[in-house]
Write a protein that holds these residues in place. Structure first.
Motif, PDB file in Angstrom:
ATOM      1  N   LEU A  99       0.360  -1.076   0.215  1.00 10.84           N
ATOM      2  CA  LEU A  99       0.038  -0.058  -0.452  1.00 10.84           C
ATOM      3  C   LEU A  99       0.871   1.433  -0.226  1.00 10.84           C
ATOM      4  O   LEU A  99       0.822   2.259  -0.483  1.00 10.84           O
ATOM      5  CB  LEU A  99      -0.557  -0.051   1.137  1.00 10.84           C
ATOM      6  CG  LEU A  99      -2.165  -0.809   1.690  1.00 10.84           C
ATOM      7  CD1 LEU A  99      -2.520  -1.117   1.943  1.00 10.84           C
ATOM      8  CD2 LEU A  99      -3.076  -1.101   0.271  1.00 10.84           C
ATOM      9  N   MET A 100       2.326   1.131   0.108  1.00  9.12           N
ATOM     10  CA  MET A 100       2.870   2.361   0.945  1.00  9.12           C
ATOM     11  C   MET A 100       3.305   2.544  -1.087  1.00  9.12           C
ATOM     12  O   MET A 100       3.383   3.914  -1.250  1.00  9.12           O
ATOM     13  CB  MET A 100       3.923   1.816   1.272  1.00  9.12           C
ATOM     14  CG  MET A 100       3.933   2.109   2.816  1.00  9.12           C
ATOM     15  SD  MET A 100       3.439   3.836   3.182  1.00  9.12           S
ATOM     16  CE  MET A 100       4.538   4.889   3.173  1.00  9.12           C
ATOM     17  N   VAL A 101       3.290   1.791  -2.106  1.00  2.74           N
ATOM     18  CA  VAL A 101       3.402   2.263  -3.215  1.00  2.74           C
ATOM     19  C   VAL A 101       2.808   2.985  -4.090  1.00  2.74           C
ATOM     20  O   VAL A 101       2.576   4.483  -4.461  1.00  2.74           O
ATOM     21  CB  VAL A 101       3.303   1.216  -4.650  1.00  2.74           C
ATOM     22  CG1 VAL A 101       2.873   1.588  -6.104  1.00  2.74           C
ATOM     23  CG2 VAL A 101       4.588   0.115  -3.557  1.00  2.74           C
ATOM     24  N   ALA A 102       0.835   3.081  -3.558  1.00  2.58           N
ATOM     25  CA  ALA A 102      -0.117   3.647  -3.658  1.00  2.58           C
ATOM     26  C   ALA A 102       0.577   5.343  -2.765  1.00  2.58           C
ATOM     27  O   ALA A 102       0.341   6.595  -3.281  1.00  2.58           O
ATOM     28  CB  ALA A 102      -1.551   3.547  -2.893  1.00  2.58           C
ATOM     29  N   VAL A 103       0.838   5.508  -1.977  1.00  5.28           N
ATOM     30  CA  VAL A 103       1.075   6.733  -1.378  1.00  5.28           C
ATOM     31  C   VAL A 103       1.735   7.055  -1.724  1.00  5.28           C
ATOM     32  O   VAL A 103       1.810   8.525  -1.954  1.00  5.28           O
ATOM     33  CB  VAL A 103       1.389   6.463   0.097  1.00  5.28           C
ATOM     34  CG1 VAL A 103       2.111   7.162   1.192  1.00  5.28           C
ATOM     35  CG2 VAL A 103       0.186   5.271   0.871  1.00  5.28           C
ATOM     36  N   LYS A 104       3.194   6.673  -2.004  1.00  4.95           N
ATOM     37  CA  LYS A 104       4.628   7.056  -2.876  1.00  4.95           C
ATOM     38  C   LYS A 104       3.583   7.601  -4.739  1.00  4.95           C
ATOM     39  O   LYS A 104       4.348   9.070  -4.735  1.00  4.95           O
ATOM     40  CB  LYS A 104       5.506   6.315  -3.020  1.00  4.95           C
ATOM     41  CG  LYS A 104       6.162   5.731  -1.723  1.00  4.95           C
ATOM     42  CD  LYS A 104       7.524   5.100  -1.306  1.00  4.95           C
ATOM     43  CE  LYS A 104       8.085   4.879  -0.447  1.00  4.95           C
ATOM     44  NZ  LYS A 104       9.318   3.806  -0.642  1.00  4.95           N
TER      45      LYS A 104
END
Length: 126
Positions: A99-104
Motif C-alpha cells: 500500500l505504500m506504493v499507492a501513497v508514494k
C-alpha cells in the motif's frame, strides 16, 4: 495476611519482557519510535509537534519517542495522518508494504502537479 506459596512471581518465560509489556507490543513501540525519530529527529521540539498533532500529553509523546510505549489507536490515526514515516512503519508492521506504493504514487503526482503549476506561472510572466 500472607501471600500463598504459589503465584506470587511471574514465570520467567511467559511472553513478557522485563518491563511487563508483551513482546509484540514492544516491537510496535520500538518501530514507531524509530519512525518518529526519522521523521522529526530526537529533539523535544519533535515531541511538541507530535503532541500538537495527536492531542496527547507531551510526556506521553516522549515515551513514544523513547520506545517505552506505543500510541493508542486514536493517537496512531492522528500520527499517520501527519507522518509518512509513521504510516510506512504501520503498514510494514501490518504486512501491507504494497500500500505504500499507492501513497508514494500520490505524493509523486502531487509533486508533478506543483512543478507544472510553477512552470506555467513562469511562462505567464515571460
Amino acid at each position: 495476611m500472607s501471600f500463598p506459596k504459589k503465584g506470587k512471581f511471574f514465570p520467567k518465560k511467559n511472553g513478557y519482557d522485563n518491563s511487563g509489556q508483551h513482546e509484540p507490543d514492544k516491537v510496535f513501540a520500538v518501530e514507531i519510535a524509530a519512525a518518529l525519530r526519522r521523521s522529526l529527529g530526537d529533539s523535544s521540539a519533535g515531541a511538541k509537534v507530535v503532541a500538537s498533532w495527536t492531542g496527547a500529553n507531551e510526556k506521553t509523546v516522549k515515551n513514544w519517542f523513547a520506545g517505552k510505549y506505543g500510541p493508542s489507536g486514536e493517537h496512531l490515526v492522528s500520527l499517520v495522518r501527519h507522518s509518512d514515516e509513521a504510516l510506512g512503519t504501520f503498514l510494514a508492521l501490518a504486512g501491507r508494504q504494497d500500500l505504500m506504493v499507492a501513497v508514494k504514487l500520490a505524493a509523486a503526482e502531487q509533486a508533478i502537479e506543483d512543478l507544472l503549476t510553477a512552470v506555467r506561472q513562469l511562462g505567464a510572466r515571460g
